[in-house]
Every structure is written in C-alpha cells, then in structure tokens.
Write an enzyme that holds these catalytic residues in place. Structure first.
Site, PDB file in Angstrom:
ATOM      1  N   CYS A   2       0.811  -1.216   0.000  1.00 24.81           N
ATOM      2  CA  CYS A   2       0.000   0.000   0.000  1.00 24.81           C
ATOM      3  C   CYS A   2       0.850   1.275   0.000  1.00 24.81           C
ATOM      4  O   CYS A   2       2.038   1.243   0.289  1.00 24.81           O
ATOM      5  CB  CYS A   2      -0.907   0.024   1.219  1.00 24.81           C
ATOM      6  SG  CYS A   2      -1.991  -1.390   1.347  1.00 24.81           S
ATOM      7  N   LEU A  47      -3.320  -2.137  -1.705  1.00 22.24           N
ATOM      8  CA  LEU A  47      -3.059  -3.475  -2.214  1.00 22.24           C
ATOM      9  C   LEU A  47      -3.637  -4.408  -1.154  1.00 22.24           C
ATOM     10  O   LEU A  47      -3.057  -4.594  -0.084  1.00 22.24           O
ATOM     11  CB  LEU A  47      -1.560  -3.721  -2.389  1.00 22.24           C
ATOM     12  CG  LEU A  47      -1.167  -5.119  -2.861  1.00 22.24           C
ATOM     13  CD1 LEU A  47      -1.742  -5.405  -4.247  1.00 22.24           C
ATOM     14  CD2 LEU A  47       0.337  -5.264  -2.874  1.00 22.24           C
ATOM     15  N   GLY A  73       1.731  -1.522   5.930  1.00 18.04           N
ATOM     16  CA  GLY A  73       2.608  -2.480   6.577  1.00 18.04           C
ATOM     17  C   GLY A  73       1.891  -3.692   7.114  1.00 18.04           C
ATOM     18  O   GLY A  73       0.805  -4.048   6.668  1.00 18.04           O
ATOM     19  N   GLU A  74       2.527  -4.284   8.119  1.00 17.33           N
ATOM     20  CA  GLU A  74       1.963  -5.459   8.777  1.00 17.33           C
ATOM     21  C   GLU A  74       2.367  -5.427  10.242  1.00 17.33           C
ATOM     22  O   GLU A  74       3.536  -5.211  10.572  1.00 17.33           O
ATOM     23  CB  GLU A  74       2.499  -6.743   8.139  1.00 17.33           C
ATOM     24  CG  GLU A  74       1.949  -7.989   8.760  1.00 17.33           C
ATOM     25  CD  GLU A  74       2.480  -9.264   8.128  1.00 17.33           C
ATOM     26  OE1 GLU A  74       2.086 -10.343   8.632  1.00 17.33           O
ATOM     27  OE2 GLU A  74       3.255  -9.208   7.170  1.00 17.33           O
TER      28      GLU A  74
END
Length: 170
Positions: A2, A47, A73-74
């Site tokens: 993203c 995304l 992110g994650e």
C-alpha cells in the site's frame, strides 16, 4: 505494498496529484479524505492482502471517530493486541488497521506506538486534540518521507515522488 500520502496547507488538487504518483503501490482501490477547514489530506492506495473487503479501506476511523489512520505495513503482534486490549470489542474487519485504531482508543497514541511490532509506516490524526503523529517501524522497512518548509505546509508519503511536486511550489 500500500501507499499513503498525508499533508496540510495545500489544495486538494495538489494532494490528488501527489497521490497519483503512488497509484502503482495499490491498484486494488484508491481513497482519500480532505478536511477542508484544516486543509488536511489523507490519501491511500490499497493493495488488499489481509482483508479483501472494502471494510479494510483507508483512511480508517476509530470507532468513536477520535482517530483517523493511514497505514502501510503489517503488525506481527495484532492477535496479541486484540486479545489483550480488545477482548470486549467486536472487530468489523480482518485488517490490522482496525486493531491499531481500537488499541489507540484503549491506551492512547504513545503507548500504542510502543506496543506495535512489525513493519509499518503510519499517520495518526487525533481529531480531538488536532494533533498528527507519524511513525514507522524501528528499522525503517516501510519508508515514510516528509517535507516541511513552515508550520503551515507539510507533506509525508510512502514514496519521494509524491513529495517532489510540493517542494517546487513552496
């Protein structure tokens, strides 16, 4: 992967131009919010990976609308955070963005930022205090570029290309 764009002190059109420079980072959806009275812009290219529904779109509001979040992110410890801080809260998405938003509601900005484990770049806008917080992971895996020439004009983004158009117009 993203992409995010945040800033204040510029026209909506200028921010949309900046956001268009990161379209390739998230072709699944594109969304933005422009708070006219504050000239604050929040732009997001998505995304979709964790939550494929539109419920995971950003900018993302916390449940009581205090915090507005842009995030890339994650968060590796999202399940632990949900269990520890959100056991009485019914999550509406499978996105870690919502977990961040609701942990913010529970413990505040500074503690939330210290609790996050993962790779991330994020923008948190506290609508009550009118303060913005930008943060990224400790190692800078997820980049966050920014530029300010005064306290009235500021822009931050996932890629420098989004910012270059702002620099020449100061």
């Amino acid at each position: 992967m993203c992409g995010i764009v945040f800033g204040f002190g510029f026209s909506y059109e200028k921010f949309i131009q900046g956001q268009s420079k990161i379209f390739h980072r998230g072709p699944d959806s594109s969304s933005s919010l422009y708070l006219t009275e504050e000239t604050r812009f929040f732009g997001f290219q998505r995304l979709a990976i964790q939550d494929l529904s539109l419920k995971g779109s950003q900018p993302f509001w916390s449940s009581n609308k205090r915090y507005l979040i842009l995030y890339n992110g994650e968060i590796y410890n999202k399940e632990d955070l949900a269990v520890k801080y959100l056991s009485n809260f019914q999550l509406k998405t499978n996105a870690d963005t919502e977990i961040i938003a609701e942990v913010l509601e529970s413990v505040g900005v500074r503690k939330t930022l210290n609790l996050l484990e993962g790779m991330f770049a994020l923008c948190i806008y506290d609508t009550f205090d009118k303060k913005t917080f930008l943060a990224r992971d400790y190692f800078g895996v997820k980049r966050l570029y920014w530029h300010a020439r005064s306290s009235k004009n500021f822009v931050a983004a996932s890629e420098i290309q989004s910012i270059l158009g702002f620099i020449s117009n100061f």
